[in-house]
Design an enzyme around this catalytic site. Sequence first.
Site, PDB file in Angstrom:
ATOM      1  N   ASP A   1      -4.871  -3.518   8.586  1.00  0.00           N
ATOM      2  CA  ASP A   1      -5.064  -2.560   9.667  1.00  0.00           C
ATOM      3  C   ASP A   1      -6.569  -2.365   9.826  1.00  0.00           C
ATOM      4  OD1 ASP A   1      -4.863   0.135  11.139  1.00  0.00           O
ATOM      5  OD2 ASP A   1      -2.748  -0.262  10.744  1.00  0.00           O
TER       6      ASP A   1
ATOM      7  N   HIS B   1      -6.859   5.022  11.661  1.00  0.00           N
ATOM      8  CA  HIS B   1      -5.537   4.440  11.896  1.00  0.00           C
ATOM      9  C   HIS B   1      -4.926   3.916  10.600  1.00  0.00           C
ATOM     10  CE1 HIS B   1      -2.695   1.439  13.730  1.00  0.00           C
ATOM     11  NE2 HIS B   1      -2.543   2.405  14.610  1.00  0.00           N
TER      12      HIS B   1
ATOM     13  N   SER C   1       3.057   2.528  15.619  1.00  0.00           N
ATOM     14  CA  SER C   1       2.151   2.401  14.467  1.00  0.00           C
ATOM     15  C   SER C   1       2.500   3.394  13.377  1.00  0.00           C
ATOM     16  CB  SER C   1       0.707   2.675  14.897  1.00  0.00           C
ATOM     17  OG  SER C   1       0.078   1.535  15.386  1.00  0.00           O
TER      18      SER C   1
END
Length: 425
Positions: free
Chosen positions: A144, A201, A365
């Site tokens: 990621d 994230h 996600s």
Amino acid sequence: MKRYKRRAAALALAICTLGAFPAQAGQEQEAGRDYDFRAYVYGPGVENLSSGDPYSQYQWGLKNDGEVEYVEIVNRFEDSNPMLANYIDLANYLGIPAPVSGPDAYKQKTIRAVPGIDINVLPAWKEYDSSTSERRNVIVAVIDTGIDINHEDLKDSIWVNEDEIPGDGIDNDGNGFVDDVNGWNFFSNNNQVYVGREDDHGTHAAGTIAASRGKTGVAGIADGNYVKIMPVKALGTEYGLGEEEAVINAIRYAEANGASICNLSFGSTQYYPELEKVMRESKMLFVVAAGNGDKTGNGIDIDVKPDYPAAYDIDNIISVANLMFDGSLEASSNYGVKNVDVAAPGTFIVSTIDNNGYGFMSGTSMAAPMVTGAAAFLYSYRTDLKLDQIKSVLMNTVRKLPALEGKVQSEGMIDVYAAIQYGRS
């Protein structure tokens, strides 16, 4: 240049998911920083899941009693906001709806929570905590953006390469990477797995999977004493972009260094045969976000219009859709009865962000790490199961929901307690 966009598109990270954190339902509290844009999220309120984690009461995906009847989102941009032009440019770049200012900047949406729409983890934790059975050590690669490895809720759950001596500038273990003590940055080709806010994230995904339970902020699904997060940074910049080569190298690194489960919360409409080949030949289990819809924010059928890697026809992939807390599929979530396997909570998910912060994010996600955490929990606890059985167990123990019929292959959402009971008399 081949690029991937992360599932909770960079705009979502910038303007939808890192807003004020509610200390109590209906009240706002900053998550450690001031933002030009704020998203106020109310509920759904639930009892505290872990007494040592003050923010766990907002983790609706782990428990949902439907105690709060609505979720209200207020998005505000002031005309004088100097960041507005940048956000609009970013939206145009990603091909998604741009934010607005002025009187049209206020939007409200009401959704009624339905009790029991959660991953049923509390009875699983209860059994796990009371059991004296052997645990399996599991390494989960989060490919990621980077991960804040010093976050108070993650530092005890981060993988450590014990064959590497920190900071000596030598490749002690001979794996081709110098000082890869906690992972590797394939975006910049160095050992810096955390560079700052652009890594929110990946940090958020890691917290959902295995944040320390009962200590500080939120509760991760898996036990960080046995499930370790391997940070493998393949995406970067404020847009959360990455190249095919970086992703492929990240997958190879993760497997070569002991990872058995891999979370991929990103994708592309471009088909990359080399990436598919690498994933097909891997012995790891990949949990992949199904994607967040088209340019208008409407979910698409990836059986018809593929989104990769979710749409690769590979047995060791679990593709995950985004479930709302009323039992419906989130409007922006991709679906596909062939290529999407299960659903999991993915909207208004609170987890770790950089600089010891906590914030809400939304998208497939966020749904994918729910399944990754469940898979790691199951694989660690049920030592009688092999890795290639984990997908089928999760698929065969879902809680079927009418809204998911004809949308995902299993027609259901994951159920952690049912999964750990699978095959027992």
